[in-house]
Design an enzyme around this catalytic site. Structure first.
Site, PDB file in Angstrom:
ATOM      1  N   TYR A  49      -7.584   1.606 -76.514  1.00 54.43           N
ATOM      2  CA  TYR A  49      -7.391   2.229 -75.201  1.00 54.43           C
ATOM      3  C   TYR A  49      -8.666   2.238 -74.370  1.00 54.43           C
ATOM      4  O   TYR A  49      -9.074   1.212 -73.846  1.00 54.43           O
ATOM      5  CB  TYR A  49      -6.830   3.637 -75.454  1.00 54.43           C
ATOM      6  CG  TYR A  49      -5.875   4.202 -74.418  1.00 54.43           C
ATOM      7  CD1 TYR A  49      -5.074   3.400 -73.611  1.00 54.43           C
ATOM      8  CD2 TYR A  49      -5.758   5.585 -74.255  1.00 54.43           C
ATOM      9  CE1 TYR A  49      -4.187   3.960 -72.689  1.00 54.43           C
ATOM     10  CE2 TYR A  49      -4.878   6.152 -73.337  1.00 54.43           C
ATOM     11  CZ  TYR A  49      -4.100   5.338 -72.558  1.00 54.43           C
ATOM     12  OH  TYR A  49      -3.240   5.910 -71.660  1.00 54.43           O
ATOM     13  N   GLU A  72      -1.444  -3.940 -70.519  1.00 58.06           N
ATOM     14  CA  GLU A  72      -2.053  -2.701 -70.002  1.00 58.06           C
ATOM     15  C   GLU A  72      -3.585  -2.828 -70.053  1.00 58.06           C
ATOM     16  O   GLU A  72      -4.278  -2.470 -69.113  1.00 58.06           O
ATOM     17  CB  GLU A  72      -1.577  -1.515 -70.849  1.00 58.06           C
ATOM     18  CG  GLU A  72      -2.037  -0.166 -70.327  1.00 58.06           C
ATOM     19  CD  GLU A  72      -1.518   1.003 -71.167  1.00 58.06           C
ATOM     20  OE1 GLU A  72      -0.854   0.762 -72.202  1.00 58.06           O
ATOM     21  OE2 GLU A  72      -1.774   2.163 -70.783  1.00 58.06           O
ATOM     22  N   ASP A 114      -8.513   8.324 -70.891  1.00 57.37           N
ATOM     23  CA  ASP A 114      -8.091   9.403 -71.783  1.00 57.37           C
ATOM     24  C   ASP A 114      -8.960   9.647 -73.015  1.00 57.37           C
ATOM     25  O   ASP A 114      -9.328  10.771 -73.304  1.00 57.37           O
ATOM     26  CB  ASP A 114      -6.658   9.146 -72.282  1.00 57.37           C
ATOM     27  CG  ASP A 114      -5.657   9.023 -71.143  1.00 57.37           C
ATOM     28  OD1 ASP A 114      -6.072   8.953 -69.972  1.00 57.37           O
ATOM     29  OD2 ASP A 114      -4.450   8.991 -71.433  1.00 57.37           O
TER      30      ASP A 114
END
Ligand code: DGY
Length: 424
Positions: free
Chosen positions: A351, A395, A166
């Site tokens: 992320y 994650e 992303d």
């Protein structure tokens, strides 16, 4: 297996089962309460080891929500939940079971070949694979029709969420051109479930939403989106997944007596591999993204340009990529970071701007192994298992410290651990 790895294996099974909703699996509770496209396909590989039939169901549920034009959406909103933003009302795609309106890395062709090859009940697996073959073929066709209208042999993503990576640094420059005027007011939910310092920024979310609103205003008509989108990037990693899936689908189609599907997918893979060479950068020792709006390569060394080892790239390329991974490895504690650690834009916890992800590790080591780069492949697997032992089923992980980031008790992380341990 040692006692310790047995415990890890048991723990991974527990994570998979607790996120299992019966016919699909959520990535993790809270942060992602629906079905995600590539999460499910990779999760099926882990599920296979305790329930072969359940693994096929995971992918079948996803494809039951394929669009009439062939696209397979990135999220299927099977149930109501206000814990996620943007939900079905924002997407407003008008599907019988609500879905998002964009897609995700097409890993299904690779996944079903792997499930079929390993199946103990070949007749049952052949039946289920045969039903999925034309659907996956239609998805691949959709990519080349809708995302490669100029017939370059490579497809573009129109939204960073499509890449799965992303907020990668790869998109920064191209994303600057996406305006934010007219973005409707919104409240993020992701930052209520995960540390905001591990997530994309507000400036990025505004642009994510701008693109969603733009595509929605065009009625999600894929024939119009490519040319209308201010964001169009050719991601080598995304294309490598598509090429690998096309190659695997072709081999499976041949085995199951579907020569036309086989021929079409072989041709796509060959054209894709030839075109991928235009993205190679000798100074970076890896492939780079190309901005389809400017036509320029993007100077950003990320895992997107490492991932092509997952497709059958020339051996010299795979060797150079293995060297690049080892150069990166010298800069961090755990591999593979999702961005070059020497780049000043590297953000260890944010992320896709540096953290290590086990799904990427899985695909990269698989590709390296197939060309005999076993030392780097083994290095990736041992680093992955060290991360799990240190920090559980996160994650993603800070590659400089191993700290767990993002959501916890994460499905595809658990699935990849099962795959690694089964192969050990
Ligand atoms: C999210 O919401 O963070 C997802 O990655 C979008 O698919």
């Amino acid at each position: 297996m040692t006692q310790q790895t047995e415990k890890i294996y048991e723990h991974a099974l527990e994570v998979l089962k607790e996120n299992d909703q019966g016919s699909y699996t959520i990535p993790t509770k809270g942060l992602y309460p629906f079905q995600w496209n590539w999460d499910s396909c990779l999760t099926a590989l882990g599920q296979f080891h305790y329930d072969e039939a359940r693994a096929w169901t995971e992918i079948e549920t996803l494809f039951a929500n394929q669009w009439p034009d062939g696209m397979v959406p990135h999220i299927v909103f099977h149930v109501y939940s206000d814990g996620y933003f943007p939900g079905p009302n924002v997407w407003d795609t008008g599907r019988p079971t609500p879905t998002s309106g964009i897609t995700q890395p097409p890993v299904a062709g690779f996944a079903i070949k792997r499930l079929y090859d390993r199946a103990t009940d070949k007749a049952e697996a052949a039946k289920r694979a045969r039903a999925l073959l034309p659907r996956i073929d239609a998805w691949h066709r959709w990519f080349y029709d809708m995302r490669d209208p100029g017939h370059e042999g490579l497809v573009a993503i129109l939204h960073p969420w499509e890449s799965g990576r992303d907020n990668s640094i790869d998109w920064d420059e191209a994303f600057e051109r996406v305006p934010t005027d007219g973005v409707e007011p919104y409240v993020r939910r992701d930052t209520q479930h995960a540390d905001p310092a591990h997530r994309p920024t507000k400036a990025q979310y505004d642009r994510y939403l701008y693109l969603v609103q733009l595509f929605r205003s065009l009625g999600w008509d894929n024939a119009r989106l490519h040319d209308a989108s201010p964001f169009k990037v050719v991601d080598p990693g995304f294309n490598a997944i598509l090429i690998r899936s096309a190659t695997d689908l072709a081999a499976l189609a041949d085995e199951l007596g579907e020569p036309e599907i086989a021929a079409r997918n072989r041709a796509r893979a060959e054209a894709g591999l030839a075109a991928l060479e235009t993205l190679w950068s000798e100074p970076h020792g890896q492939y780079l993204c190309r901005d389809r709006v400017t036509g320029q390569l993007i100077d950003s060394a990320s895992i997107g340009g490492i991932l092509p080892v997952f497709a059958a790239v020339p051996k010299a390329r795979a060797e150079a990529i293995a060297r690049t991974i080892e150069i990166w490895a010298a800069e961090v504690k755990y591999i593979v970071p999702s961005h070059d650690p020497a780049d000043p834009r590297f953000e260890p916890k944010r992320y896709w701007r540096a953290p290590a992800w086990l799904v990427m590790n899985y695909m990269i080591q698989d590709g390296l192994r197939s060309v005999g780069e076993t030392a780097t492949a083994d290095h990736i697997v041992s680093s992955s298992l060290e991360l799990i032992t240190r920090s559980g089923f996160a994650e993603y992980y800070d590659p400089t410290t191993g700290e767990p980031c993002g959501g916890g008790r994460f499905t595809w992380t658990a699935a990849m651990v099962i795959e690694f341990l089964e192969a050990a």
